[in-house]
Design a protein around this motif. Structure first.
Motif, mmCIF file in Angstrom:
data_model
loop_
_atom_site.group_PDB
_atom_site.id
_atom_site.type_symbol
_atom_site.label_atom_id
_atom_site.label_comp_id
_atom_site.label_asym_id
_atom_site.label_seq_id
_atom_site.Cartn_x
_atom_site.Cartn_y
_atom_site.Cartn_z
ATOM 1 N N LEU A 1 -15.977 7.042 31.993
ATOM 2 C CA LEU A 1 -14.919 7.670 31.199
ATOM 3 C C LEU A 1 -15.463 8.476 30.032
ATOM 4 N N SER A 2 -16.726 8.274 29.700
ATOM 5 C CA SER A 2 -17.350 9.033 28.615
ATOM 6 C C SER A 2 -17.939 10.356 29.094
ATOM 7 N N ASP A 3 -17.768 10.661 30.367
ATOM 8 C CA ASP A 3 -18.341 11.884 30.914
ATOM 9 C C ASP A 3 -17.723 13.108 30.250
ATOM 10 N N GLU A 4 -18.485 14.187 30.216
ATOM 11 C CA GLU A 4 -18.030 15.408 29.564
ATOM 12 C C GLU A 4 -16.999 16.162 30.394
ATOM 13 N N SER A 5 -16.981 15.917 31.686
ATOM 14 C CA SER A 5 -16.106 16.664 32.584
ATOM 15 C C SER A 5 -14.752 15.983 32.728
ATOM 16 N N ASP A 6 -13.666 16.746 32.499
ATOM 17 C CA ASP A 6 -12.325 16.211 32.698
ATOM 18 C C ASP A 6 -12.091 15.862 34.163
ATOM 19 N N GLU B 1 -16.227 2.049 21.279
ATOM 20 C CA GLU B 1 -16.616 3.464 21.237
ATOM 21 C C GLU B 1 -15.448 4.268 20.669
ATOM 22 N N ARG B 2 -15.354 4.286 19.353
ATOM 23 C CA ARG B 2 -14.224 4.932 18.689
ATOM 24 C C ARG B 2 -14.188 6.439 18.955
ATOM 25 N N LYS B 3 -15.359 7.033 19.202
ATOM 26 C CA LYS B 3 -15.394 8.464 19.496
ATOM 27 C C LYS B 3 -14.645 8.767 20.789
ATOM 28 N N LEU B 4 -14.794 7.888 21.756
ATOM 29 C CA LEU B 4 -14.082 8.054 23.020
ATOM 30 C C LEU B 4 -12.578 8.005 22.788
ATOM 31 N N LEU B 5 -12.129 7.057 21.972
ATOM 32 C CA LEU B 5 -10.705 6.951 21.665
ATOM 33 C C LEU B 5 -10.209 8.203 20.954
ATOM 34 N N GLU B 6 -11.003 8.689 20.024
ATOM 35 C CA GLU B 6 -10.598 9.847 19.238
ATOM 36 C C GLU B 6 -10.527 11.122 20.072
ATOM 37 N N VAL B 7 -11.548 11.323 20.939
ATOM 38 C CA VAL B 7 -11.648 12.580 21.677
ATOM 39 C C VAL B 7 -10.891 12.548 22.999
ATOM 40 N N ARG B 8 -11.004 11.430 23.716
ATOM 41 C CA ARG B 8 -10.441 11.375 25.070
ATOM 42 C C ARG B 8 -9.369 10.312 25.251
ATOM 43 N N GLY B 9 -9.076 9.541 24.220
ATOM 44 C CA GLY B 9 -8.135 8.437 24.371
ATOM 45 C C GLY B 9 -6.778 8.880 24.889
ATOM 46 N N MET C 1 -5.213 1.957 17.383
ATOM 47 C CA MET C 1 -4.793 2.025 18.780
ATOM 48 C C MET C 1 -3.280 2.129 18.882
ATOM 49 N N VAL C 2 -2.584 1.372 18.051
ATOM 50 C CA VAL C 2 -1.124 1.426 18.042
ATOM 51 C C VAL C 2 -0.655 2.821 17.643
ATOM 52 N N HIS C 3 -1.314 3.397 16.657
ATOM 53 C CA HIS C 3 -0.954 4.760 16.234
ATOM 54 C C HIS C 3 -1.146 5.750 17.381
ATOM 55 N N THR C 4 -2.256 5.593 18.134
ATOM 56 C CA THR C 4 -2.517 6.482 19.274
ATOM 57 C C THR C 4 -1.451 6.325 20.348
ATOM 58 N N LEU C 5 -1.143 5.080 20.688
ATOM 59 C CA LEU C 5 -0.127 4.828 21.711
ATOM 60 C C LEU C 5 1.235 5.351 21.282
#
Length: 763
Positions: free
Chosen positions: A432-437, A522-530, A566-570
C-alpha cells in the motif's frame, strides 16, 4: 632418436625420411609405409601391422623431436589408408597419438595432426562412432584454435564427422549427452559456434531424439543466446526455435517439469533476447503442460509479474508475459479450494511427478552430476522448487513486480487461505506504500477479495461480550450477523457496534485491524494515501462495514493522538466523498435500527475528536445533542488545532453536503437547537474569516414572525425533532466527557515530560 635402434619392419630409409624436416621426404616415407602395410594386410599379418602402428605412435608421433612427430602423424595416416575397411580394428591405436598432438604448442604440428585424423576418419567412416566422444572433445578444442590454418583444417574434419553421424543409425546419444552438457558452458565464441552447429545436426537426424535430453542442455543454450556475437545468437535462436517446434509437435514426450525452473531463471535476466525467448517458452509450457506447471507457480509469477510493468521499449516481452499470466490463472480451478488430500495430478503428458521433478531440480541446484544450470544458480536470480517453503504471495507481492496483478482469478479465495493470512497480509499491506495508484488499487482488490470471501465466515467467533472494552487487537473477533457487538453490555444501552453485513468475516476484521496498525505506524501513508485507500475500499467492500469496524477498533486504541487523527480522516471522507453518498443518506434520518446502531458506534469513536463529533450530530440531524456537546466545549482545552477544526467545520457547513441543514434554518421554530448550536460555534471562534462567514449565514436566519402563515398560526407550535427513543443521549454525552478527560490527561502527561508543545490560546 637413436639411429642404431631397430625399427623393423620399417626400413632405415623410411625411418630417415620420416625424421626429415622436409615435408616431401616425409610424404615419400608415408607412401612406403602404405605399401608395406598393404603387404601385411594381404598376408593377414596382424602382428606386423600392430608393430608398425605402435612404432609410428611411440617412437615418432609421441617423440620429443618435432620433425619426428610430423613423420609419425603422416605415417599413421598412411597406415589407415593401407588398412582400408580393416582400419576399424586398429582405430584406438591410430587415433590416440594423433589426438595427443592436438595439444602441441607448434601450430604446424596441430595442423598436421588434424590432417592425419581427417584421413583416418575418412577411411574408417562409421567405424569411428565408438570413438566419437574423444574425437568431439578434440575437435571442440581445435574449433577455438588461434591459428587460422588449424581452424580451417578442423572445420574440414568437423564436416566429415557430421556427414558420418548423419548417415549412421548407430550414434550413441546417451553416451554423448554428458560431454555435450559439459562443453555447452564454454565461453569461447568459436567453441560455442561449434557446439551449436552440432546440436543443429543432431536435431536434424530423424533417428536421434534430442528432445528427450533437452533438460540437460537447455540452460546452456540460453547461456549461448547471450553471446556477444550476432551470428552465434542467431544460430542459437534457430536451435531453440527448432526445439520449441518439436515440443509443440510431441508434448507427451517433453519433460516440462524438469525445465520449468530453467525458464524461470532466464525470464529474470537483463538480456532482452534471452528474456523474450524464455518467456515465449514459458508461455508454451503453461499452455501445453497445463497443471503440471502449477507446482512452479511461485517462480513463474516472480518471473512474469515484473514484466507486466514494462514500457513500450519492451512491449514484446510485456505482451508474452501477460499471456503467461492469464494462462496460469486459467489453470487454477475451484477444485483447488478443497482441503489437501492425496489425489492424482491432472496431467496432459506422461511425465514425471512434481515430487520427482522437485528432486531433480534440487539436484541441479546443488550442482550435482545431473545439474544443467550450474552457471545460473550462482547469479543471484530467483529460482523456486515445488517444495519451496516460501509462499507464492511472499514471492511475488513484495517482489520486483511491486504489486499483485495476479488476483483471486475467477473464484473466491480458498478456505486454505486462512493458513497464509498471517504472512500474506503484511506483504499486501506493505504494498500500500507503493508510489503507483494502479498498484495500490490492484493490491486493494486482492485484499478486498480475501476480506469478502465466504471462506472466512465463522459460525461462532467466540465470546465477544465482557465488561472490559479495552481488549487487545489480537483478541478481537469478527462480529457476525445478528449478534450483539462488543459494546452491547450492561451500562451501554443502545450502543451496539457490530454490523450485520455479509462482508464481515475473520479476514475482513483482521484486515481492518492491520490497516489501522499500518496507518498508526506510518503516519505519512495516512496523510498522503489514507483517504484514497479508504475511499477505494468503500467501492470494493461494504462502506458501512468498513466504518463500523474501524470505529469499533478505534474505540480501544491506546494511542489517543492517532485515534483523533484517524477519526478526523474518517469523518472527512464520510462527509465529502461521493463514494459515501448512500451511507450519508442512511445516517441522515436514523430511521432504521441499523442506522441508529451505526450512529452509536461511530459516535463513541468520534468522541476522540470533539469537532468531528459535532459534525456527526449535524449530519444525523441530532441538533439538540450537538448543542449539548458545544456547551461542553467550554470545559475543554482550547488550542490552535481545536480552533482550526472548528474553522474547517464552518467551511464544511457552506458545502453542498449540508444544503439540507441550511434550508432547515428557514424553519426557526422547528430547529431552535440547530441555530443555537451554530451560534455556539460562532462564539467559540475568534473574529476570523470563518467567524465572518458563519456570522453572515446566521444573519440570514429569518424572523419567525415573518414566516408564519395562516395555517401556521392555527397550528400548534412545532417542537424540536424528537430524539430516537432507542438512543440514550445522556449516556453518549457522558461517554464524550470521559473520552475528553482521558485526552486531557494524556496531554498533561506529555506536557509534564517536556515533549508537548502547549498550543493553547487565550481568548
Amino acid at each position: 632418436m637413436n639411429p642404431e635402434k631397430d625399427f623393423a619392419p620399417l626400413t632405415p630409409n623410411i625411418v630417415r625420411a620420416l625424421n626429415d624436416k622436409l615435408y616431401e621426404k616425409r610424404k615419400v616415407a608415408a607412401l612406403e609405409i602404405e605399401k608395406l602395410v598393404r603387404e601385411f594386410v594381404a598376408q593377414n599379418n596382424t602382428v606386423q601391422i600392430k608393430h608398425v602402428i605402435q612404432t609410428l605412435s611411440q617412437e615418432f608421433a609421441l617423440s620429443q623431436h618435432p620433425h619426428s612427430r610430423k613423420g609419425g602423424l603422416i605415417g599413421l595416416a598412411a597406415c589407415s589408408i593401407a588398412l582400408g575397411k580393416d582400419s576399424g580394428l586398429y582405430l584406438k591405436e591410430l587415433i590416440e597419438p594423433v589426438l595427443t598432438c592436438f595439444n602441441d604448442a607448434d601450430s604446424r604440428l596441430r595442423y598436421y595432426a588434424c590432417e592425419a585424423l581427417y584421413n583416418i576418419v575418412k577411411v574408417a567412416r562409421g567405424a569411428v562412432l565408438p570413438h566419437f566422444n574423444v574425437l568431439f572433445d578434440g575437435l571442440s578444442k581445435l574449433a577455438a584454435d588461434p591459428d587460422p590454418n588449424v581452424k580451417s583444417g578442423s572445420e574440414l574434419l568437423d564436416r566429415l564427422l557430421k556427414d558420418i553421424v548423419t548417415e549412421s543409425n548407430k550414434f550413441d546419444l546417451v553416451g554423448f549427452i554428458p560431454l555435450l552438457r559439459e562443453r555447452i558452458y564454454s565461453n569461447n565464441q568459436y567453441a560455442r559456434q561449434f557446439i551449436i552447429s552440432w546440436i543443429l545436426v543432431l536435431e536434424s537426424v530423424p533417428d536421434i531424439n534430442l528432445l528427450d535430453y533437452l533438460p540437460e542442455i537447455l540452460d546452456g543454450l540460453f547461456q549461448i543466446l547471450g553471446d556477444n556475437g550476432k551470428e552465434i545468437r542467431k544460430m542459437c535462436e534457430v536451435v531453440l526455435g527448432e526445439f520449441l517446434k518439436e515440443t509443440k509437435k510431441s508434448p507427451s514426450s517433453v519433460k516440462f517439469a524438469e525445465m520449468a525452473n530453467i525458464l524461470v531463471i532466464h525470464c529474470q535476466t537483463t538480456d532482452d533476447l534471452i528474456q523474450l525467448t524464455a518467456m515465449c517458452w514459458l508461455r508454451e509450457f503453461i499452455q501445453l503442460a497445463g497443471r503440471v506447471m502449477l507446482p512452479y507457480s511461485s517462480g513463474i509469477l516472480t518471473a512474469v509479474l515484473p514484466c507486466l510493468a514494462y514500457d513500450d521499449r519492451k512491449r514484446n516481452i510485456k505482451e508474452v508475459a501477460s499471456v503467461c499470466n492469464q494462462s496460469l490463472m486459467k489453470l487454477v480451478t475451484p477444485e483447488d479450494d478443497e482441503p489437501d488430500e492425496p489425489r492424482p495430478v491432472v496431467q496432459k503428458q506422461a511425465g514425471p511427478s512434481p515430487e520427482d521433478c522437485a528432486a531433480k531440480q534440487e539436484g541441479a541446484a546443488s550442482g550435482g552430476p545431473d545439474g544443467s544450470c550450474d552457471s545460473s544458480f550462482s547469479s543471484g536470480i530467483s529460482v523456486f522448487t515445488p517444495a519451496s517453503g516460501r509462499s507464492v504471495a511472499q514471492s511475488w507481492v513484495g517482489g520486483p513486480c511491486r504489486g499483485p496483478g495476479w488476483r483471486g482469478h475467477s473464484h473466491s479465495p480458498s478456505p486454505q487461505m486462512s493458513r497464509h493470512t498471517d504472512s500474506l497480509f503484511p506483504v499486501l499491506l506493505q504494498t500500500l506504500s507503493d508510489e503507483s495508484d494502479e498498484v495500490i488499487l490492484k493490491d486493494l482488490e486482492v485484499l478486498a477479495e480475501i476480506a469478502s470471501s465466504p471462506a472466512g465466515q465463522t459460525d461462532d467467533p467466540g465470546p465477544l461480550d465482557g465488561p472490559d472494552l479495552r481488549v487487545s487487537h489480537s483478541e478481537l473477533q469478527a462480529p457476525i450477523p445478528g449478534r450483539a457487538g462488543l459494546l452491547n453490555t450492561p451500562g451501554t444501552k443502545g450502543l451496539e457496534c457490530s454490523p450485520s453485513t455479509p462482508t464481515m468475516n475473520s479476514y475482513f476484521y483482521k484486515f481492518m485491524i492491520n490497516l489501522l496498525k499500518r496507518f498508526s505506524s506510518e503516519r505519512k501513508l495516512l496523510e498522503v494515501r489514507g483517504a484514497f485507500i479508504i475511499r477505494s475500499l468503500c467501492l470494493l467492500l461494504h462502506a458501512e462495514s468498513i466504518f463500523h469496524s474501524m470505529a469499533d477498533i478505534l474505540l480501544r486504541e491506546e494511542d489517543l493522538t492517532f485515534a483523533s487523527t484517524m477519526v478526523h480522516t474518517l469523518n472527512t471522507i464520510l462527509l465529502t466523498s461521493t463514494e459515501l453518498f448512500q451511507l450519508r443518506n442512511q445516517l441522515k434520518d436514523l430511521k432504521t435500527p441499523e442506522s441508529r446502531n451505526l450512529f452509536c458506534c461511530l459516535y463513541r469513536s468520534w468522541c476522540h475528536n470533539p469537532v468531528t463529533t459535532v459534525s456527526l450530530c449535524f449530519l444525523t440531524q441530532n441538533y439538540r445533542h450537538a448543542y449539548d456537546l458545544i456547551q461542553k466545549f467550554g470545559d475543554l482545552e482550547v488550542t490552535v488545532d481545536f480552533l482550526t477544526e472548528v474553522d474547517k467545520l464552518v467551511q464544511l457547513i457552506e458545502c453542498p453536503i449540508f444544503t439540507y441543514l441550511r434550508l432547515q434554518l428557514l424553519d426557526v421554530k422547528s430547529n431552535p437547537y440547530l441555530i443555537k448550536a451554530l451560534y455556539g460555534l460562532l462564539m467559540l471562534l475568534p473574529q476570523s474569516s470563518a467567524f465572518q462567514l458563519l456570522s453572515h449565514r446566521l444573519q440570514c436566519v429569518p424572523n419567525p414572525e415573518l414566516l408564519q402563515t395562516e395555517d401556521g398560526l392555527k397550528a400548534a407550535p412545532k417542537s424540536q425533532k424528537a430524539d430516537s427513543p432507542s438512543i440514550d443521549y445522556a449516556e453518549l454525552l457522558q461517554h464524550f466527557e470521559r473520552v475528553q478527560k482521558k485526552h486531557l490527561e494524556v496531554r498533561h502527561q506529555r506536557s509534564g515530560r517536556g515533549d508537548h508543545l502547549d498550543r493553547r490560546v487565550v481568548l
